[in-house]
Design an enzyme around this catalytic site. Sequence first.
Site, PDB file in Angstrom:
ATOM      1  N   ALA A   8       0.814  -1.221   0.000  1.00 42.08           N
ATOM      2  CA  ALA A   8       0.000   0.000   0.000  1.00 42.08           C
ATOM      3  C   ALA A   8       0.846   1.269   0.000  1.00 42.08           C
ATOM      4  CB  ALA A   8      -0.933  -0.002   1.214  1.00 42.08           C
ATOM      5  N   CYS A   9       2.156   1.136   0.174  1.00 42.17           N
ATOM      6  CA  CYS A   9       3.067   2.281   0.297  1.00 42.17           C
ATOM      7  C   CYS A   9       3.578   2.738  -1.068  1.00 42.17           C
ATOM      8  CB  CYS A   9       4.239   1.875   1.190  1.00 42.17           C
ATOM      9  SG  CYS A   9       5.618   3.011   1.211  1.00 42.17           S
ATOM     10  N   SER A  10       3.393   4.008  -1.376  1.00 40.10           N
ATOM     11  CA  SER A  10       3.835   4.536  -2.676  1.00 40.10           C
ATOM     12  C   SER A  10       5.356   4.495  -2.812  1.00 40.10           C
ATOM     13  CB  SER A  10       3.316   5.957  -2.888  1.00 40.10           C
ATOM     14  OG  SER A  10       3.847   6.836  -1.919  1.00 40.10           O
TER      15      SER A  10
END
Length: 120
Positions: A8-10
């Site tokens: 979920a982390c860009s």
Amino acid sequence: MEIWINPACSKCRGALTLLDAEGAEYTVRKYLEDVPSAEEIRAVLGRLGLEPWDITRTGEAVAKELGLKEWGREPADRERWIEALSAHPKLIQRPIITADDGTAVVARSEEAVRDALGRG
């Protein structure tokens, strides 16, 4: 080379994109599902040359619940931090790349990812 990510982390997705663009061979570890043990965290800290508080996401809700900002940052406090990171992996800064040369980097920038690539 292994990269610890949260999908979920860009920043994690950006690191993976760069690794793929460079044709790097690596293993993905989704560390929220495959939680690192305290021993693994100690090993990564040694490779990073950092202390556990250096890789702790103190802005996370669980950090506030635990009162991490009030915790000591002395050698005697080290194990308490490591146990918190293992018990609450969301606190671990990401992504972390462990390079084949035995070092590691917190790869939050393109420069850091390229540094890890240069280490093999």
